[in-house]
Every structure is written in C-alpha cells, then in structure tokens.
Design an enzyme around this catalytic site. Structure first.
Site, PDB file in Angstrom:
ATOM      1  CG  HIS A  46      -1.703  -1.109   1.543  1.00 34.85           C
ATOM      2  ND1 HIS A  46      -3.058  -1.110   1.292  1.00 34.85           N
ATOM      3  CD2 HIS A  46      -1.419  -2.328   2.059  1.00 34.85           C
ATOM      4  CE1 HIS A  46      -3.568  -2.289   1.644  1.00 34.85           C
ATOM      5  NE2 HIS A  46      -2.601  -3.046   2.109  1.00 34.85           N
ATOM      6  CB  THR A  48       0.567   6.401   3.950  1.00 43.06           C
ATOM      7  OG1 THR A  48       1.503   7.325   3.363  1.00 43.06           O
ATOM      8  CG2 THR A  48       1.311   5.294   4.659  1.00 43.06           C
ATOM      9  CD  GLU A 111      -1.075   1.577   4.306  1.00 44.42           C
ATOM     10  OE1 GLU A 111      -0.570   2.376   3.477  1.00 44.42           O
ATOM     11  OE2 GLU A 111      -2.280   1.308   4.361  1.00 44.42           O
ATOM     12  CG  HIS A 149      -5.185  -1.850  -1.224  1.00 44.56           C
ATOM     13  ND1 HIS A 149      -5.536  -0.764  -0.453  1.00 44.56           N
ATOM     14  CD2 HIS A 149      -6.168  -2.773  -1.040  1.00 44.56           C
ATOM     15  CE1 HIS A 149      -6.683  -1.035   0.172  1.00 44.56           C
ATOM     16  NE2 HIS A 149      -7.081  -2.238  -0.165  1.00 44.56           N
ATOM     17  CG  ASP A 159      -3.129   1.736  -2.044  1.00 41.23           C
ATOM     18  OD1 ASP A 159      -4.272   1.386  -2.377  1.00 41.23           O
ATOM     19  OD2 ASP A 159      -2.592   1.348  -0.990  1.00 41.23           O
TER      20      ASP A 159
END
Ligand SMILES: [Zn+2]
Length: 255
Positions: A46, A48, A111, A149, A159
C-alpha cells in the site's frame, strides 16, 4: 456433598460451558495437539497517501478509524510493526484475487509512506526489500502473491501508484514480471479471461485493465488491451503457471 438444587445448578452450568470459538455447530470437540498458527500466503503493498509518516501512524493506530497494517515504512527506511504477523490486520478491505475473497486473512499488509505523486524513496525501497526477503523466508510466499492493493480492489483502490518500482521488486523475486518485448500472444486470446486467470476481478472490466496497466506498465488507461499488452499478459500467465514458480508446502507436513 452436593444435593438436589446444587447438583441441578452444576449440570445446567456444564451444559452452558462455552465451546471454543470456531467450533462447528453440532460437532463433538475432540482436540488434537497437531496444529500451529496459520501462515500468510500473500503480501499486499500500500501507499499511505500521506506526506509524513507521523500522520500515517496516527491513522493506522486510531481505534476510531478501524484500519491498520502489519508494517509501516517511512521514507527514511524506518520500519514500524503495528500488528503481529499471526494476527489479521485491516488493510485490504473488500477484495478479490483469483477467487480469494478475504485477503486480510491470508496476507501481510505493508504501508509505504508516500503521497502517490512522488517517487518512492531509495531508503524505503531498500528497507522494503529486506522485509520482503524475511517474510518470504518465514512463509514461503510464492512470487506471484506479492501484490498491490489496487490489484485486489481495482474499483476502490489505486495504491501503490504507477511510480512504484515493481520491476525492481521482481528482480528480487517479488511479484511477476516479463521483460519487454514478449512474444506475441496467440491469436484470439480473450484478454478479460486472461486478466481473470492472472487473478483480477473482472466484474468491472475497465478497472481491471487499469489496475493491470498500473502494476505492469506504469500507465493507467482503461481502454482495451493493445496487442503488445496482450503479449505481456500472455507472458505473465505463462510465468505464473510454470511449475517452478509455484510455492511449496512445508516438507515436514504430512498433508
Ligand atoms: Zn491500500
């Protein structure tokens, strides 16, 4: 010595004793000692979409927000762990990949602090590669199961963005890749079936094409796949389905 009502009360309590959670209705609990914790078999990456890691950390640890990830990596390469790998972090949301409908249960979520409009910092990618190496060693995660993701939720998520260095990760064995130009795809290849065979949810075809392009070509158009992109898709399918690329189960398990 217990009499009358006391015995009745005890019998009632025993009947109401809670069964272990996850017990099948009507099944007789006959516990076996032969088990361990489930192992994640996917890694979902991912970004953020924040411009500083403190904001991202605050969001990912806020009980009101109900989102998390196992790891958060700052631009400076600092790695923070927010959830135990044996637990189910809340990062994937509603998702689908190759028939899997609950990626949170099957994956490690990572992330990367990044706005989505900037190159990923070198120290961050170096730290990510080291973490992925560790995870692969621990769980024997197949190369094809390192995903974005955006791959597993193409109508909801974009993302990590098109600047993410998938080719570099693939050189280390994380994620599928095909060097260009691959051989032409067979005539009559059904591109949507091909995307589905790769893993994508094709319920929204344009979103699936966009997710595929973002990951494998660094572009984001949602038009039909051009011949060169179909060739790429075909090459990726061959790579994914080669026996050598399949993950192996643990040698000591008699399953
Ligand atoms: Zn995400």
């Amino acid at each position: 010595m217990l009499r009358g009502p006391a015995i009745l009360l005890l019998a009632t309590l025993a009947a109401c004793a809670p069964l272990p959670s996850g017990q099948g209705r009507g099944a007789l609990w006959q516990p076996s000692p032969n088990f361990d914790q489930r192992r994640p078999n996917f890694v979902i990456l991912h970004q953020t979409s924040n411009d500083n890691v403190a904001t991202a950390l605050a969001t990912l640890t806020d009980p009101q927000r109900r989102v998390s990830a196992h790891y958060l990596i700052g631009r400076d390469g600092a790695v923070m762990q927010l959830v135990d790998e044996a637990s189910r972090a809340w990062h994937a949301g509603e998702s689908w990949w190759g028939g899997n409908t609950d990626l949170n249960s099957a994956s490690i979520g990572i992330e990367l602090d990044n706005t989505g409009d900037e190159a990923f910092a070198e120290a961050q990618i170096v730290a990510l590669l080291a973490l992925l190496e560790e995870l692969r060693g621990r769980y024997r995660i197949p190369s094809a199961n390192f995903l974005a993701h955006g791959d597993i939720a193409p109508t909801r998520k974009v993302d990590p963005g098109r600047l993410f260095p998938w080719q570099r990760l693939a050189r280390h064995g994380f994620g599928l890749w095909c060097e260009t130009p691959p051989a032409a795809a067979p005539a009559g290849l059904d591109a949507m079936l091909g995307l589905q065979a790769l893993g994508y949810d094709i319920a929204a075809p344009a979103a699936a094409r966009q997710a595929f392009r973002r990951h494998f070509t660094g572009t984001e158009a949602d038009a039909e796949l051009a011949p060169g992109e179909q060739a790429l898709l075909h090459c990726l399918l061959q790579t994914k389905l080669l026996p050598a690329s399949r993950g192996r189960t643990h040698a000591t398990e008699p399953e």
